[in-house]
Design an enzyme around this catalytic site. Structure first.
Site, PDB file in Angstrom:
ATOM      1  N   ARG A  23       0.912  -1.182  -0.062  1.00 41.88           N
ATOM      2  CA  ARG A  23       0.046   0.011  -0.142  1.00 41.88           C
ATOM      3  C   ARG A  23       0.770   1.059   0.049  1.00 41.88           C
ATOM      4  O   ARG A  23       0.517   2.399   0.502  1.00 41.88           O
ATOM      5  CB  ARG A  23      -1.105   0.012   1.321  1.00 41.88           C
ATOM      6  CG  ARG A  23      -2.224  -1.038   0.974  1.00 41.88           C
ATOM      7  CD  ARG A  23      -2.934  -0.965   0.033  1.00 41.88           C
ATOM      8  NE  ARG A  23      -4.244  -1.567  -0.025  1.00 41.88           N
ATOM      9  CZ  ARG A  23      -5.221  -1.093   0.662  1.00 41.88           C
ATOM     10  NH1 ARG A  23      -5.351  -0.044   1.307  1.00 41.88           N
ATOM     11  NH2 ARG A  23      -6.298  -2.053   0.660  1.00 41.88           N
ATOM     12  N   ARG A  27      -2.979   7.188   0.679  1.00 40.15           N
ATOM     13  CA  ARG A  27      -3.226   8.464   1.298  1.00 40.15           C
ATOM     14  C   ARG A  27      -2.379   9.029   2.257  1.00 40.15           C
ATOM     15  O   ARG A  27      -2.655  10.086   2.679  1.00 40.15           O
ATOM     16  CB  ARG A  27      -4.677   8.127   2.090  1.00 40.15           C
ATOM     17  CG  ARG A  27      -5.791   8.009   1.094  1.00 40.15           C
ATOM     18  CD  ARG A  27      -7.100   7.325   1.500  1.00 40.15           C
ATOM     19  NE  ARG A  27      -6.679   6.253   2.137  1.00 40.15           N
ATOM     20  CZ  ARG A  27      -7.371   4.946   2.653  1.00 40.15           C
ATOM     21  NH1 ARG A  27      -8.653   5.470   2.905  1.00 40.15           N
ATOM     22  NH2 ARG A  27      -6.913   3.879   3.001  1.00 40.15           N
ATOM     23  N   ARG A  36      -5.830  12.168  -6.701  1.00 37.26           N
ATOM     24  CA  ARG A  36      -6.825  11.515  -6.147  1.00 37.26           C
ATOM     25  C   ARG A  36      -8.103  12.511  -6.297  1.00 37.26           C
ATOM     26  O   ARG A  36      -8.984  12.368  -6.822  1.00 37.26           O
ATOM     27  CB  ARG A  36      -7.079  10.911  -5.157  1.00 37.26           C
ATOM     28  CG  ARG A  36      -8.142  10.026  -4.469  1.00 37.26           C
ATOM     29  CD  ARG A  36      -8.107   9.288  -3.258  1.00 37.26           C
ATOM     30  NE  ARG A  36      -9.105   8.566  -2.954  1.00 37.26           N
ATOM     31  CZ  ARG A  36     -10.431   9.220  -2.712  1.00 37.26           C
ATOM     32  NH1 ARG A  36     -10.640  10.455  -2.551  1.00 37.26           N
ATOM     33  NH2 ARG A  36     -11.463   8.344  -2.216  1.00 37.26           N
ATOM     34  N   ASP A  73      -6.654  -1.865  -7.919  1.00 38.09           N
ATOM     35  CA  ASP A  73      -7.188  -2.386  -6.608  1.00 38.09           C
ATOM     36  C   ASP A  73      -7.483  -3.852  -6.944  1.00 38.09           C
ATOM     37  O   ASP A  73      -7.594  -4.079  -8.219  1.00 38.09           O
ATOM     38  CB  ASP A  73      -8.405  -1.625  -6.412  1.00 38.09           C
ATOM     39  CG  ASP A  73      -8.782  -2.309  -4.763  1.00 38.09           C
ATOM     40  OD1 ASP A  73      -8.298  -1.679  -4.003  1.00 38.09           O
ATOM     41  OD2 ASP A  73      -9.713  -3.153  -4.581  1.00 38.09           O
ATOM     42  N   TYR A 151     -15.378 -10.587  -0.907  1.00 36.82           N
ATOM     43  CA  TYR A 151     -16.226  -9.380  -1.311  1.00 36.82           C
ATOM     44  C   TYR A 151     -17.234  -9.606  -2.263  1.00 36.82           C
ATOM     45  O   TYR A 151     -18.396  -8.971  -2.243  1.00 36.82           O
ATOM     46  CB  TYR A 151     -15.237  -8.321  -2.070  1.00 36.82           C
ATOM     47  CG  TYR A 151     -14.201  -7.768  -1.032  1.00 36.82           C
ATOM     48  CD1 TYR A 151     -14.473  -6.500  -0.324  1.00 36.82           C
ATOM     49  CD2 TYR A 151     -12.928  -8.347  -0.846  1.00 36.82           C
ATOM     50  CE1 TYR A 151     -13.577  -6.112   0.772  1.00 36.82           C
ATOM     51  CE2 TYR A 151     -11.839  -7.810   0.004  1.00 36.82           C
ATOM     52  CZ  TYR A 151     -12.161  -6.751   0.843  1.00 36.82           C
ATOM     53  OH  TYR A 151     -11.377  -6.067   1.674  1.00 36.82           O
TER      54      TYR A 151
HETATM   55  O1  CP3 Z   1      -0.058  -1.251  -2.864  1.00 39.31           O
HETATM   56  C1  CP3 Z   1      -0.224  -0.079  -3.697  1.00 39.31           C
HETATM   57  O2  CP3 Z   1       0.223   0.780  -3.168  1.00 39.31           O
HETATM   58  C2  CP3 Z   1      -0.979  -0.354  -4.862  1.00 39.31           C
HETATM   59  C3  CP3 Z   1      -2.368  -0.435  -4.768  1.00 39.31           C
HETATM   60  C4  CP3 Z   1      -3.245  -1.311  -4.063  1.00 39.31           C
HETATM   61  C5  CP3 Z   1      -4.404  -0.663  -3.542  1.00 39.31           C
HETATM   62  N1  CP3 Z   1      -5.082  -1.637  -3.050  1.00 39.31           N
HETATM   63  C6  CP3 Z   1      -4.785   0.682  -3.612  1.00 39.31           C
HETATM   64  C7  CP3 Z   1      -6.000   1.129  -2.506  1.00 39.31           C
HETATM   65  C8  CP3 Z   1      -3.352  -2.462  -3.886  1.00 39.31           C
HETATM   66  C9  CP3 Z   1      -2.242  -3.513  -4.073  1.00 39.31           C
HETATM   67  C10 CP3 Z   1      -4.471  -2.631  -3.199  1.00 39.31           C
HETATM   68  C11 CP3 Z   1      -4.874  -4.166  -2.581  1.00 39.31           C
HETATM   69  C12 CP3 Z   1      -6.004  -4.339  -2.085  1.00 39.31           C
HETATM   70  N2  CP3 Z   1      -7.303  -3.804  -2.128  1.00 39.31           N
HETATM   71  C13 CP3 Z   1      -6.411  -5.321  -1.055  1.00 39.31           C
HETATM   72  C14 CP3 Z   1      -5.284  -6.398  -0.637  1.00 39.31           C
HETATM   73  C15 CP3 Z   1      -3.849  -5.785   0.069  1.00 39.31           C
HETATM   74  C16 CP3 Z   1      -4.420  -5.549   1.705  1.00 39.31           C
HETATM   75  O3  CP3 Z   1      -4.153  -4.318   2.077  1.00 39.31           O
HETATM   76  O4  CP3 Z   1      -4.723  -6.704   2.466  1.00 39.31           O
HETATM   77  C17 CP3 Z   1      -7.410  -5.218  -0.543  1.00 39.31           C
HETATM   78  C18 CP3 Z   1      -8.216  -6.284   0.681  1.00 39.31           C
HETATM   79  C19 CP3 Z   1      -8.342  -4.363  -1.330  1.00 39.31           C
HETATM   80  C20 CP3 Z   1      -9.697  -3.934  -1.266  1.00 39.31           C
HETATM   81  C21 CP3 Z   1      -9.851  -2.404  -0.771  1.00 39.31           C
HETATM   82  N3  CP3 Z   1      -9.495  -1.203  -1.534  1.00 39.31           N
HETATM   83  C22 CP3 Z   1     -10.313  -2.070   0.497  1.00 39.31           C
HETATM   84  C23 CP3 Z   1     -10.600  -2.900   1.541  1.00 39.31           C
HETATM   85  C24 CP3 Z   1     -10.239  -0.495   0.303  1.00 39.31           C
HETATM   86  C25 CP3 Z   1     -10.683   0.589   1.356  1.00 39.31           C
HETATM   87  C26 CP3 Z   1      -9.966   0.447   2.728  1.00 39.31           C
HETATM   88  C27 CP3 Z   1      -8.781   1.431   2.428  1.00 39.31           C
HETATM   89  O5  CP3 Z   1      -7.624   0.907   2.334  1.00 39.31           O
HETATM   90  O6  CP3 Z   1      -9.134   2.681   2.086  1.00 39.31           O
HETATM   91  C28 CP3 Z   1      -9.637  -0.231  -0.758  1.00 39.31           C
HETATM   92  C29 CP3 Z   1      -9.406   1.144  -1.365  1.00 39.31           C
HETATM   93  C30 CP3 Z   1      -7.991   1.500  -1.711  1.00 39.31           C
HETATM   94  N4  CP3 Z   1      -7.577   0.722  -2.418  1.00 39.31           N
HETATM   95  C31 CP3 Z   1      -7.288   2.514  -1.496  1.00 39.31           C
HETATM   96  C32 CP3 Z   1      -6.148   2.459  -1.989  1.00 39.31           C
HETATM   97  C33 CP3 Z   1      -4.839   3.717  -2.322  1.00 39.31           C
HETATM   98  C34 CP3 Z   1      -7.761   3.831  -0.577  1.00 39.31           C
HETATM   99  C35 CP3 Z   1      -8.772   4.554  -1.692  1.00 39.31           C
HETATM  100  C36 CP3 Z   1      -8.565   5.894  -1.460  1.00 39.31           C
HETATM  101  O7  CP3 Z   1      -7.925   6.909  -2.287  1.00 39.31           O
HETATM  102  O8  CP3 Z   1      -9.745   6.641  -0.710  1.00 39.31           O
END
Ligand code: CP3
Length: 346
Positions: A23, A27, A36, A73, A151
């Protein structure tokens, strides 16, 4: 030019131990929040190759990590299989209509046709590769079929997984159909990421620990092995990183077969245990508890301890799960610098 991260994934000796953070594009970076905001929302950002490329490269430029991870994502896959996805502020991802019946499973688009719809991901990869320095690697990724299915079936994140588990114990064939359908799409999806230019792929099984140990192989692991066998059969030079979160109990038993190069160790698993049980088969990635990033001192203590355990061999530094949005950027930079410092001293 040699990529130190790729060499490390393949177990080769490297001048220092590479590092990146799960990640890392996100943010906690003001520069990410600015892009964003321009995009309007998170999904628009995923769908816009120029902007997705920009935020992918930010942590490389700002922090000096050794690998970029594609900005996207895991949930774009079920989205393109036909499930309408929304990211609701404060609540996370929500699917308009979860998949719970045979008819709903049959209606999902499968196979290569679904993978072909993710054109914006492949275009993002091509743009990143044009701009990424030659000595840095690009990591592509997918969610594990199980993690994606949670999901798809629940319709959103869950604490209990009760709807998935009801299916697991009362209609296991239906759950297997979903898992198999997702597996087929993911095979093509990773393949197309590789053909577009990613150097390494990671499979995230973030919700592995939701499955009881005696069912984990049947409902999650074997599908990831199938994906890895497909990719390794065609692209043996591309390293595969497997990150199953929360399965220390399996590691204890030395049970983790499969055609992976790197095992991502979560922060709840002692690195010394992972080393003892797995390091002859896998390079180990990890595993600092992400909340240590709130303290520079605690970060240094952990990085030094990891270096002592791994000795700079068959190791990639990372967190044991994703970085949180309220971590100060300078603390994240401190982590990266410390990983480089201690491993260059060896
Ligand atoms: O790692 C990176 O920087 C690359 C991008 C990436 C994102 N999500 C961006 C993201 C990657 C590899 C993921 C994977 C992801 N997404 C997983 C597996 C990794 C983990 O953390 O366990 C999962 C379970 C998700 C599903 C997901 N996406 C959730 C549950 C959420 C909301 C919770 C949160 O962290 O905000 C997201 C949104 C998300 N994915 C954001 C980002 C940068 C936040 C979105 C925003 O800008 O508001």
């Amino acid at each position: 030019m040699a990529k130190i991260f790729v060499d490390a994934c393949l177990g080769k000796e490297t001048p220092y131990t590479p590092v990146w953070m799960m990640r890392q594009a996100g943010r906690y970076l003001p520069e990410y929040k600015a892009v964003r905001a321009q995009a309007g929302n998170f999904l628009n950002l995923c769908h816009d190759p120029a902007k997705a490329c920009e935020v992918t490269l930010q942590p490389v430029d700002i922090l000096g990590v050794d690998a970029a991870i594609l900005f996207s994502d895991i949930l774009v896959v079920p989205n393109e299989m036909g499930m309408k996805l929304d990211f609701v502020a404060g609540e996370g991802p929500v699917f308009e209509k979860p998949v719970r019946t045979q008819e709903e499973v049959d209606a999902l688009m499968g196979g290569e046709a679904a993978a072909d719809k993710l054109t914006y991901v492949y275009e993002t990869i091509r743009l990143i590769k044009e701009q990424l320095a030659d000595d840095k690697a690009l990591i592509g990724f997918t969610g594990a079929p199980w993690t994606l299915a949670t999901y798809m079936i629940e319709g959103q994140g869950t604490k209990t997984y009760n709807i998935c588990k009801k299916m697991m114990y009362s209609a296991p064939e239906l759950l297997h159909e979903i898992l198999q359908k997702v597996t087929e799409v993911v095979k093509y999806y990773l393949e197309k990421q590789i053909l577009s230019g990613v150097d390494v792929v990671q499979i995230f099984d973030s919700w592995a620990a939701a499955i009881e140990p005696s069912k984990y192989d049947e409902f999650s692991w074997k599908y990831m092995v199938e994906i890895a066998d497909y990719i390794k059969g065609k692209y043996p030079h591309i390293p595969i990183i497997m990150f199953p979160k929360g399965i220390a109990a399996f590691i204890e038993r030395g049970w983790v077969y499969g055609n992976f190069d790197v095992f991502g160790v979560d922060w709840g698993t002692p690195m010394a245990l992972a080393k003892e049980k797995l390091s002859d088969r896998y390079v180990l990635q990890g595993n600092m508890e992400p909340c240590r990033l709130y303290s520079k001192e605690q970060t240094t203590i952990c990085v030094e301890a990891l270096q002592d355990i791994m000795g700079g061999k068959r190791h990639i530094f990372n967190l044991g799960h994703g970085i949180l949005p309220d971590v100060p950027v300078e603390n994240a930079k401190h982590f990266i610098d410390e990983c480089h410092r201690v491993s260059k001293q060896k």
